[in-house]
Design an enzyme around this catalytic site. Structure first.
Site, PDB file in Angstrom:
ATOM      1  N   ASN A  24      -1.635   1.789 -15.818  1.00  0.00           N
ATOM      2  CA  ASN A  24      -0.632   1.462 -14.539  1.00  0.00           C
ATOM      3  C   ASN A  24      -0.262  -0.049 -14.920  1.00  0.00           C
ATOM      4  O   ASN A  24       0.486  -0.348 -14.221  1.00  0.00           O
ATOM      5  CB  ASN A  24      -1.892   1.078 -13.137  1.00  0.00           C
ATOM      6  CG  ASN A  24      -2.011   2.654 -12.533  1.00  0.00           C
ATOM      7  OD1 ASN A  24      -3.214   2.884 -12.064  1.00  0.00           O
ATOM      8  ND2 ASN A  24      -1.160   3.438 -12.611  1.00  0.00           N
TER       9      ASN A  24
ATOM     10  N   ASP B  72      -4.070   8.578  -4.614  1.00  0.00           N
ATOM     11  CA  ASP B  72      -2.559   8.382  -5.206  1.00  0.00           C
ATOM     12  C   ASP B  72      -1.672   8.693  -3.964  1.00  0.00           C
ATOM     13  O   ASP B  72      -2.099   9.454  -3.090  1.00  0.00           O
ATOM     14  CB  ASP B  72      -2.442   9.604  -6.300  1.00  0.00           C
ATOM     15  CG  ASP B  72      -1.208   9.472  -7.074  1.00  0.00           C
ATOM     16  OD1 ASP B  72      -0.484   8.252  -6.998  1.00  0.00           O
ATOM     17  OD2 ASP B  72      -0.637  10.551  -7.498  1.00  0.00           O
ATOM     18  N   GLY B  73      -0.373   8.111  -4.236  1.00  0.00           N
ATOM     19  CA  GLY B  73       0.531   8.150  -3.238  1.00  0.00           C
ATOM     20  C   GLY B  73       1.018   6.988  -2.097  1.00  0.00           C
ATOM     21  O   GLY B  73       1.746   7.093  -1.502  1.00  0.00           O
TER      22      GLY B  73
ATOM     23  N   HIS C 226       0.615  -0.034  -1.018  1.00  0.00           N
ATOM     24  CA  HIS C 226      -0.880  -0.311  -1.664  1.00  0.00           C
ATOM     25  C   HIS C 226      -1.627  -1.077  -0.464  1.00  0.00           C
ATOM     26  O   HIS C 226      -2.831  -0.968  -0.483  1.00  0.00           O
ATOM     27  CB  HIS C 226      -0.554  -1.463  -2.722  1.00  0.00           C
ATOM     28  CG  HIS C 226       0.228  -0.613  -3.934  1.00  0.00           C
ATOM     29  ND1 HIS C 226      -0.395   0.536  -4.287  1.00  0.00           N
ATOM     30  CD2 HIS C 226       1.106  -1.037  -4.681  1.00  0.00           C
ATOM     31  CE1 HIS C 226       0.341   0.831  -5.388  1.00  0.00           C
ATOM     32  NE2 HIS C 226       1.270   0.126  -5.654  1.00  0.00           N
TER      33      HIS C 226
HETATM   34  C1  IPE Z   1      -3.566   7.791 -10.881  1.00  0.00           C
HETATM   35  O1  IPE Z   1      -2.423   7.874 -10.345  1.00  0.00           O
HETATM   36  C2  IPE Z   1      -4.281   6.286 -10.964  1.00  0.00           C
HETATM   37  C3  IPE Z   1      -4.725   5.767  -9.803  1.00  0.00           C
HETATM   38  C4  IPE Z   1      -4.780   6.408  -8.500  1.00  0.00           C
HETATM   39  C5  IPE Z   1      -5.125   4.554  -9.930  1.00  0.00           C
HETATM   40  P1  IPE Z   1      -0.912   7.370 -11.109  1.00  0.00           P
HETATM   41  O2  IPE Z   1      -0.081   7.288 -10.099  1.00  0.00           O
HETATM   42  O3  IPE Z   1      -1.109   6.432 -12.077  1.00  0.00           O
HETATM   43  O4  IPE Z   1      -1.096   8.774 -11.920  1.00  0.00           O
HETATM   44  P2  IPE Z   1       0.239   9.571 -12.658  1.00  0.00           P
HETATM   45  O5  IPE Z   1       1.199   8.467 -13.447  1.00  0.00           O
HETATM   46  O6  IPE Z   1       0.964   9.997 -11.635  1.00  0.00           O
HETATM   47  O7  IPE Z   1      -0.250  10.818 -13.430  1.00  0.00           O
HETATM   48  C1  IPE Z   2      -1.806   5.142  -6.464  1.00  0.00           C
HETATM   49  O1  IPE Z   2      -0.542   5.170  -5.721  1.00  0.00           O
HETATM   50  C2  IPE Z   2      -1.991   3.577  -6.476  1.00  0.00           C
HETATM   51  C3  IPE Z   2      -2.220   3.159  -8.118  1.00  0.00           C
HETATM   52  C4  IPE Z   2      -1.919   4.043  -8.943  1.00  0.00           C
HETATM   53  C5  IPE Z   2      -2.477   1.816  -8.263  1.00  0.00           C
HETATM   54  P1  IPE Z   2       0.765   5.036  -6.422  1.00  0.00           P
HETATM   55  O2  IPE Z   2       1.524   3.846  -6.699  1.00  0.00           O
HETATM   56  O3  IPE Z   2       0.651   5.696  -7.751  1.00  0.00           O
HETATM   57  O4  IPE Z   2       1.843   5.866  -5.722  1.00  0.00           O
HETATM   58  P2  IPE Z   2       3.008   6.950  -5.966  1.00  0.00           P
HETATM   59  O5  IPE Z   2       2.298   7.989  -6.737  1.00  0.00           O
HETATM   60  O6  IPE Z   2       4.006   6.311  -6.703  1.00  0.00           O
HETATM   61  O7  IPE Z   2       3.520   7.635  -4.733  1.00  0.00           O
HETATM   62 MG    MG Z   3       1.018   7.687  -8.216  1.00  0.00          MG
END
Ligand code: IPE
Ligand code: IPE
Ligand code: MG
Length: 233
Positions: free
Chosen positions: A68, A20-21, A37
Site C-alpha cells: 500500500n 477493502d473498499g 478511509h
Molecule cells: C488489501 O487491499 C490490503 C488492505 C485491506 C489493507 P488492497 O486494496 O491493497 O488489495 P488489492 O490491491 O486490491 O489486491
Molecule cells: C482498503 O480500501 C484500505 C486500504 C487498503 C488501506 P482501499 O483503499 O483499498 O479501497 P478500494 O479497494 O480502492 O476501494
Molecule cells: Mg482495495
C-alpha cells in the site's frame, strides 16, 4: 440461537478482516478517497467492539499492506493520521490487548514508537486485536525463517515457523472475511490461512455492519470443516 451461542458452538475463536473498499465507497459518493478511509476507521472500531461482544477472542484486521505504500503520498499520510488518532484513543478500549503485526516501525519513527507503547500498555488483556500494519504474508514467513537461521537451526518444522510468526500465541484464523467485492487474498496471513474458511462480502468496508458480521458467522457455522479428513457422521 443467539449469535453469541452460535459463536461458541461453532468454535469460532479468531476472525480476520480484509477491510477493502474504502476508496470505491468514497468514489461512489464523489468524495476523496481519504473520506472513505475516515468512514472505514469508524466501521473498524464498531466491528472490533462487536466481535468482542459476541465472544470472539481474537480479531485480526488488515489495515495497511507492504504494497500500500505505492499509493499517492497524500493518501498514505491520511491513513497514517487516522491510525495515530486511533492509537490515542485505543487504550480506552477496555479488555483489548493490541498487537501490531508486520513492520510498523519501518513506516515512521513516530508510528514505531506509538504502536510499541500501546502494545506494552495493553499486554495481558483478555481479547486480542492484531492490526496488520505494513504487513505482508510472504515477508512474515521470510522473517520467521531468518529468525530460525539466526538461532542456528539447520532443519525446521511447521511448528517452528508458526512459533516465529507475528501472530504467535493466536490460533490460526477460523474465518477470514473480505469486503469490497474482491475474491483474492492480497498477501494476507498466507501461512495461517491454510485451513481458514473464507467469506466474501460485496459490501464496501465503510458500509459493513454488525449484521454483516452475523451473516458471516452464521455462514461459517453452517460449514463442514474437514481438514482433509471425513465428516463425522
Ligand atoms: C488489501 O487491499 C490490503 C488492505 C485491506 C489493507 P488492497 O486494496 O491493497 O488489495 P488489492 O490491491 O486490491 O489486491
Ligand atoms: C482498503 O480500501 C484500505 C486500504 C487498503 C488501506 P482501499 O483503499 O483499498 O479501497 P478500494 O479497494 O480502492 O476501494
Ligand atoms: Mg482495495
Amino acid at each position: 440461537m443467539s449469535i453469541t451461542e452460535i459463536v461458541e458452538k461453532s468454535g469460532l475463536k479468531h476472525i480476520a478482516f480484509i477491510m477493502d473498499g474504502n476508496g470505491r465507497w468514497a468514489r461512489e459518493r464523489s468524495l476523496p478517497r481519504e473520506a472513505g478511509h475516515k468512514k472505514g476507521a469508524e466501521t473498524f472500531k464498531q466491528i472490533v467492539r462487536y466481535c468482542k461482544k459476541i465472544g470472539i477472542d481474537c480479531c485480526t484486521v488488515y489495515a495497511f499492506s507492504t504494497e500500500n505504500i505505492k499509493r499517492p503520498r497524500h493518501e498514505v499520510e491520511a491513513i497514517f493520521s487516522l491510525l495515530l488518532a486511533y492509537i490515542e484513543e485505543a487504550s480506552d478500549e477496555k479488555d483489548i490487548e493490541f498487537r501490531f503485526i508486520g513492520e510498523p516501525a519501518q513506516l515512521t519513527e513516530n508510528i514505531g514508537r506509538k504502536t510499541k507503547a500501546l502494545e506494552d500498555e495493553t499486554r495481558g488483556r483478555p481479547y486480542r486485536l492484531n492490526i496488520a500494519l505494513n504487513y505482508g504474508g510472504r515477508a512474515e514467513i521470510v522473517n520467521a525463517v531468518n529468525e530460525l537461521l539466526r538461532d542456528g537451526r539447520e532443519s525446521i518444522t511447521e511448528d517452528d515457523i508458526s512459533s516465529k510468526l507475528y501472530t504467535k500465541g493466536c490460533p490460526d484464523p477460523d474465518l477470514i472475511v473480505r469486503t469490497g467485492n474482491e475474491t483474492r487474498v492480497s498477501n494476507f496471513l498466507l501461512w495461517q490461512c491454510a485451513y481458514s474458511e473464507f467469506y466474501f462480502s460485496e459490501k464496501m468496508w465503510p458500509d459493513f455492519s454488525a449484521s454483516d458480521v452475523d451473516l458471516a458467522v452464521r455462514d461459517f457455522a453452517g460449514r463442514s470443516r474437514r481438514w482433509g479428513g471425513l465428516d463425522k457422521k
